[in-house]
Design an enzyme around this catalytic site. Structure first.
Site, PDB file in Angstrom:
ATOM      1  CG  PHE A 137      -2.438  -0.134   0.958  1.00 16.52           C
ATOM      2  CD1 PHE A 137      -2.884  -1.430   0.576  1.00 16.52           C
ATOM      3  CD2 PHE A 137      -3.219   0.941   0.886  1.00 16.52           C
ATOM      4  CE1 PHE A 137      -4.170  -1.527   0.145  1.00 16.52           C
ATOM      5  CE2 PHE A 137      -4.647   0.821   0.794  1.00 16.52           C
ATOM      6  CZ  PHE A 137      -5.138  -0.445   0.159  1.00 16.52           C
ATOM      7  CD  GLN A 144      -6.115   9.966   2.814  1.00 14.39           C
ATOM      8  OE1 GLN A 144      -6.655   9.000   3.080  1.00 14.39           O
ATOM      9  NE2 GLN A 144      -4.734   9.961   2.980  1.00 14.39           N
ATOM     10  CG  HIS A 153      -8.464   7.213  -2.284  1.00 19.60           C
ATOM     11  ND1 HIS A 153      -8.096   6.763  -3.482  1.00 19.60           N
ATOM     12  CD2 HIS A 153      -8.361   6.132  -1.461  1.00 19.60           C
ATOM     13  CE1 HIS A 153      -7.847   5.619  -3.299  1.00 19.60           C
ATOM     14  NE2 HIS A 153      -7.830   5.033  -1.998  1.00 19.60           N
ATOM     15  CG  LEU A 184     -11.839   4.001  -2.601  1.00 19.86           C
ATOM     16  CD1 LEU A 184     -11.304   5.167  -2.525  1.00 19.86           C
ATOM     17  CD2 LEU A 184     -11.809   3.217  -1.257  1.00 19.86           C
ATOM     18  CD  GLU A 199      -2.888   3.680  -1.356  1.00 16.44           C
ATOM     19  OE1 GLU A 199      -3.678   4.403  -0.726  1.00 16.44           O
ATOM     20  OE2 GLU A 199      -1.735   3.545  -0.790  1.00 16.44           O
ATOM     21  NE  ARG A 238      -5.098   6.331   0.281  1.00 15.85           N
ATOM     22  CZ  ARG A 238      -6.117   5.645   1.159  1.00 15.85           C
ATOM     23  NH1 ARG A 238      -6.549   6.292   2.045  1.00 15.85           N
ATOM     24  NH2 ARG A 238      -6.148   4.500   1.048  1.00 15.85           N
ATOM     25  CG  HIS A 269     -10.891   8.247   1.168  1.00 18.86           C
ATOM     26  ND1 HIS A 269     -11.872   7.329   0.774  1.00 18.86           N
ATOM     27  CD2 HIS A 269      -9.554   7.560   1.693  1.00 18.86           C
ATOM     28  CE1 HIS A 269     -11.387   6.021   1.393  1.00 18.86           C
ATOM     29  NE2 HIS A 269     -10.221   6.359   1.939  1.00 18.86           N
ATOM     30  NE  ARG A 320      -7.127   7.144   6.242  1.00 18.41           N
ATOM     31  CZ  ARG A 320      -7.498   6.119   5.477  1.00 18.41           C
ATOM     32  NH1 ARG A 320      -6.838   4.889   5.626  1.00 18.41           N
ATOM     33  NH2 ARG A 320      -8.571   6.111   4.730  1.00 18.41           N
TER      34      ARG A 320
HETATM   35  C1  LIG Z   1     -15.050   3.336   0.571  1.00 22.25           C
HETATM   36  C2  LIG Z   1     -14.048   3.354   1.626  1.00 22.25           C
HETATM   37  C3  LIG Z   1     -12.908   2.554   1.596  1.00 22.25           C
HETATM   38  C4  LIG Z   1     -12.177   2.474   2.617  1.00 22.25           C
HETATM   39  N1  LIG Z   1     -11.067   1.484   2.619  1.00 22.25           N
HETATM   40  C5  LIG Z   1     -10.263   1.430   3.753  1.00 22.25           C
HETATM   41  C6  LIG Z   1      -9.091   0.419   3.740  1.00 22.25           C
HETATM   42  O1  LIG Z   1      -9.113  -0.424   3.016  1.00 22.25           O
HETATM   43  N2  LIG Z   1      -8.319   0.415   4.832  1.00 22.25           N
HETATM   44  C7  LIG Z   1      -8.560   1.509   5.865  1.00 22.25           C
HETATM   45  O2  LIG Z   1      -7.624   1.330   6.810  1.00 22.25           O
HETATM   46  N3  LIG Z   1      -9.339   2.378   5.749  1.00 22.25           N
HETATM   47  C8  LIG Z   1     -10.036   2.435   4.881  1.00 22.25           C
HETATM   48  N4  LIG Z   1     -11.277   3.264   4.652  1.00 22.25           N
HETATM   49  C9  LIG Z   1     -11.438   4.179   5.761  1.00 22.25           C
HETATM   50  C10 LIG Z   1     -11.985   3.626   6.873  1.00 22.25           C
HETATM   51  O3  LIG Z   1     -12.942   2.441   6.454  1.00 22.25           O
HETATM   52  C11 LIG Z   1     -12.836   4.418   7.936  1.00 22.25           C
HETATM   53  O4  LIG Z   1     -12.052   5.681   8.418  1.00 22.25           O
HETATM   54  C12 LIG Z   1     -13.207   3.685   9.143  1.00 22.25           C
HETATM   55  O5  LIG Z   1     -13.835   2.622   8.869  1.00 22.25           O
HETATM   56  C13 LIG Z   1     -13.978   4.540  10.081  1.00 22.25           C
HETATM   57  O6  LIG Z   1     -14.544   3.957  11.120  1.00 22.25           O
HETATM   58  P1  LIG Z   1     -15.514   4.502  12.487  1.00 22.25           P
HETATM   59  O7  LIG Z   1     -15.774   3.294  13.306  1.00 22.25           O
HETATM   60  O8  LIG Z   1     -14.774   5.475  12.919  1.00 22.25           O
HETATM   61  O9  LIG Z   1     -16.720   4.902  11.641  1.00 22.25           O
HETATM   62  P2  LIG Z   1     -18.107   4.299  10.524  1.00 22.25           P
HETATM   63  O10 LIG Z   1     -17.534   2.914  10.202  1.00 22.25           O
HETATM   64  O11 LIG Z   1     -18.449   5.360   9.579  1.00 22.25           O
HETATM   65  O12 LIG Z   1     -19.251   4.216  11.374  1.00 22.25           O
HETATM   66  C14 LIG Z   1     -19.760   5.457  11.933  1.00 22.25           C
HETATM   67  C15 LIG Z   1     -21.277   4.954  12.664  1.00 22.25           C
HETATM   68  O13 LIG Z   1     -21.522   6.171  13.489  1.00 22.25           O
HETATM   69  C16 LIG Z   1     -23.119   6.080  13.157  1.00 22.25           C
HETATM   70  N5  LIG Z   1     -23.566   7.299  13.453  1.00 22.25           N
HETATM   71  C17 LIG Z   1     -23.096   8.742  12.900  1.00 22.25           C
HETATM   72  N6  LIG Z   1     -23.807   9.694  13.187  1.00 22.25           N
HETATM   73  C18 LIG Z   1     -24.630   9.199  14.055  1.00 22.25           C
HETATM   74  C19 LIG Z   1     -25.993   9.819  14.680  1.00 22.25           C
HETATM   75  N7  LIG Z   1     -26.122  11.132  14.785  1.00 22.25           N
HETATM   76  N8  LIG Z   1     -26.579   9.148  15.508  1.00 22.25           N
HETATM   77  C20 LIG Z   1     -26.366   7.746  15.655  1.00 22.25           C
HETATM   78  N9  LIG Z   1     -25.391   7.182  14.981  1.00 22.25           N
HETATM   79  C21 LIG Z   1     -24.415   7.749  14.124  1.00 22.25           C
HETATM   80  C22 LIG Z   1     -23.361   5.285  11.990  1.00 22.25           C
HETATM   81  O14 LIG Z   1     -24.562   4.618  12.181  1.00 22.25           O
HETATM   82  C23 LIG Z   1     -22.371   4.264  11.882  1.00 22.25           C
HETATM   83  O15 LIG Z   1     -22.675   3.046  12.472  1.00 22.25           O
HETATM   84  C24 LIG Z   1     -12.148   3.450   3.762  1.00 22.25           C
HETATM   85  C25 LIG Z   1     -13.165   4.394   3.501  1.00 22.25           C
HETATM   86  C26 LIG Z   1     -14.085   4.401   2.696  1.00 22.25           C
HETATM   87  C27 LIG Z   1     -15.315   5.530   2.524  1.00 22.25           C
END
Ligand SMILES: Cc1cc2nc3c(=O)[nH]c(=O)nc-3n(C[C@H](O)[C@H](O)[C@H](O)COP(=O)(O)OP(=O)(O)OC[C@H]3O[C@@H](n4cnc5c(N)ncnc54)[C@H](O)[C@@H]3O)c2cc1C
Length: 600
Positions: A140, A261, A263, A273, A276, A307, A373, A415
């Site tokens: 990566f 960021q 992407h 997306l 990568e 990135r 992203h 990142r």
């Molecule tokens: C398409 C894509 C591909 C990616 N690929 C990678 C990868 O391969 N490797 C990597 O390291 N990172 C990757 N990332 C980044 C990574 O996936 C995210 O940064 C990470 O998963 C975020 O996790 P989280 O638990 O912080 O939030 P999230 O998984 O976004 O969860 C947020 C949660 O908050 C809840 N929520 C939000 N607001 C409220 C509210 N007001 N009330 C109640 N609930 C709420 C939602 O319901 C959800 O359950 C990718 C991101 C994207 C968009």
């Protein structure tokens, strides 16, 4: 579990004032209340559930959280296929962060990475494997051998191009097994904070339109990122950054919000997306002249530079007229990988590109452009994810944050791919462990009687709103201007005009109209609430970008092209006050690696 059903029939109920406007059966109590159900939130919930009763409030069904969309991988220096060390991973992450990441937090990230990945393996997570049966690893961007002196290293563990999906499902199953109570499709409206102690949250049950109160000893925010403030983004519709708005409204400053960021490879024109991992497996970037243009920008690391470097390269090619056919995209070519490898390693990408761009990746290159992203900044926390009330040393009791909504700062100004799933899982788990340690010592502080009054009023106002402005129009305008003026490249003039737009939208937001008057799944009201959060923290992003007069990591100013360590090797703290945003700063923690020029 009976406690989670509210205060009904409990002796304790008598001791409480009934909150005004909310029936007691809509008042719930949990030792720990988690907001969100992504990787960070569920990692925390799972740890906390081992010692107490945990409730999860989430606006999406848990497995629909954006973590489930993650494709490429999760970093850990397991050295399964070739030599690797956590010190190398640490160096790469510090350099990738353009030296703005806090090195104590980064050291924890890289040292504990292996235990996080093995933890998932032991929970039964179906990772891709090598022929010998070990966890397979791929390359990566920015992850290198020998402190950057060698080439790209095999460090990202993965499950084809569906890594987030398998991680999230594994965690969710474990939470169900440990009797975490889920409140799905509940939207958090506000944090209950009194006398600098967080005592729970107020939320809207979107199915019924009723307001609920969640009383807790401690709250963990895992609400994810905010890509949706940009018109071109890889993020799902729900990524509206609500947690940042919730924190700002109780007077918490946000850290390093200017660092967003982009992407490099979002599918043209909407920005879906393309992992990568496609470049990790050997994909090339090509301009209209058929040139592998990364030779000019990062001659050694080429398509596997970080990135920010690649996004700037692509945007420069497009701006200088070398986009394909002069348009706003360049090509990502994976044809030479061969159909078999594509099918095995990148099946989802092949499907997405075929469905959304009508392109067969075996036959033609993929049209791509930079796409919003990831949010490097967020709610400031200490190393155990306790939220810092002043952004520096003062802890806000009973409130924790982890994952993309938080800023512990492991990513600094940029990142590296695969470090985010790692951060969410690892710091989510640390938050859970800290909660498990501390929660028994935290009392159920009494809630103010008028706890939900403001939210009830706000909902009534929205349900009856007859103003002229439409949320969808305001949001579109803001998203498009954010993309044009606060994107890969930025300058003072554009940012100033963008800040005016943000303020104008804030003003107009007071005069919105809502046509849908129903309480059941009123998405117009929900979107209006989400947009309200966005208007708050977008101001911090834009004002922060104006304020930081240098270029560092993802923040590239065309009017201040150089990194300026003398004046700007520091974290920004953006506090919302009446007149706008007030800035404060805190030093970067530097332990092992002193800042150097960042070349790839
Ligand atoms: C398409 C894509 C591909 C990616 N690929 C990678 C990868 O391969 N490797 C990597 O390291 N990172 C990757 N990332 C980044 C990574 O996936 C995210 O940064 C990470 O998963 C975020 O996790 P989280 O638990 O912080 O939030 P999230 O998984 O976004 O969860 C947020 C949660 O908050 C809840 N929520 C939000 N607001 C409220 C509210 N007001 N009330 C109640 N609930 C709420 C939602 O319901 C959800 O359950 C990718 C991101 C994207 C968009």
């Amino acid at each position: 579990m009976s406690e989670s059903e509210g205060y009904r029939n409990e002796a304790e109920a008598e001791k409480l004032h009934e909150p005004r406007g909310v029936p007691l059966h809509n008042v719930h109590r949990h030792d720990v209340l988690v907001v969100g159900a992504g990787l960070a939130a569920l990692s925390g919930a799972l740890e906390a559930a081992k010692i107490g009763d945990v409730g999860v409030v989430t606006k999406l069904f848990p497995t629909r959280s954006h973590s489930g969309a993650a494709q490429g991988g999760i970093a850990a220096s397991l050295a399964n296929q070739e030599e690797d060390h956590w010190e190398w991973h640490m160096f790469d992450t510090v350099k990738g962060s353009d030296y703005l990441g806090d090195q104590d937090a980064i050291e924890i990230l890289v040292r504990e990475a292996s235990s996080v990945v093995r933890g998932f393996e032991h929970m039964g997570c179906p990772f891709s494997r090598t022929e010998g049966g070990r966890l397979a690893q791929r390359k990566f961007g920015g992850h290198t051998k020998d402190f950057g002196k060698g080439g790209p290293v095999l460090r990202a563990c993965y499950a084809a191009d569906r890594t987030g999906h398998v991680l999230l499902h594994t965690l969710w199953e474990q939470c169900v097994k440990h009797q975490v109570r889920f409140y799905s499709e509940y939207l958090a409206l506000s944090l209950i904070v009194k006398d600098k102690v967080c005592r729970g949250i107020v939320a809207l049950d979107m199915a019924t339109g009723e307001v609920h109160i969640f009383h807790a000893r401690a709250v963990l925010l895992g609400t994810g990122g905010y890509g949706r403030v940009f018109s071109i983004t890889s993020n799902s519709f729900a990524n509206t950054g609500d947690g940042l708005g919730l924190a700002m409204r109780v007077g918490i400053p946000l850290e390093d919000m200017e660092f967003v960021q982009f992407h490099p490879t979002g599918l043209y024109p909407h920005g879906i997306l393309i992992t990568e991992g496609a470049r990790g497996e050997g994909g090339y970037l090509v301009n209209d002249e058929g040139e592998r243009f990364m030779e000019k920008y990062a001659p050694e690391k080429m398509e596997l530079a970080p990135r920010d470097v690649i996004s700037r390269a692509i945007q420069t090619e497009i701006n200088e007229g070398r986009g394909i056919g002069g348009k706003g995209y360049v090509n990502l070519d994976v044809r030479h990988l061969g159909a078999e490898k594509i099918k095995e390693r990148l099946p989802q990408i092949a499907e997405v590109v075929s469905k959304f761009a009508g392109v067969d990746v075996n036959e033609a290159p993929i049209p791509i452009q930079p796409t919003a992203h990831y949010s490097m900044g967020g709610i400031p926390t200490d190393l155990d994810c306790r939220v810092l009330a002043d952004g520096k040393g003062e802890v806000l009791k009973g409130l924790f944050a982890a994952g993309e909504c938080a800023c512990v700062s492991v990513h600094g100004a940029n990142r590296l791919g695969t470090n985010s799933l790692l951060e969410a899982a690892l710091y989510g788990r640390r938050a859970g462990l800290a909660l498990a340690r501390e929660v028994k010592g935290l009392p159920f502080n009494e809630m103010p009687e008028e706890v939900a009054e403001q939210d009830l009023k706000m909902l009534e106002r929205l349900l009856g709103a007859k103003g002229e402005e439409k949320v969808a129009d305001l949001r579109k305008r803001l998203q498009e201007e954010m993309m044009a003026k606060c994107g890969v490249f930025r300058n003072e003039k554009d940012l100033n005009s963008l800040l005016e737009t943000v303020k104008d939208c804030q003003e107009r937001y007071r005069n919105i109209g809502i046509k849908d008057r129903s309480r059941c799944f009123n998405t117009e009201v929900v979107e209006a609430i989400e947009f309200g959060y966005q208007l708050d923290f977008t101001e911090a992003i834009v004002a922060g970008a104006i304020n930081r007069k240098e270029s560092r990591g993802a923040h590239a100013r065309t009017d201040f092209k150089e990194r300026d360590d003398t004046n700007w090797l520091k974290h920004t703290l953006a506090l919302k006050i009446e007149e706008g945003i007030r800035f404060d700063y805190k030093p970067v923690t530097i332990t092992r690696f002193k800042p150097k020029a960042r070349v790839y």
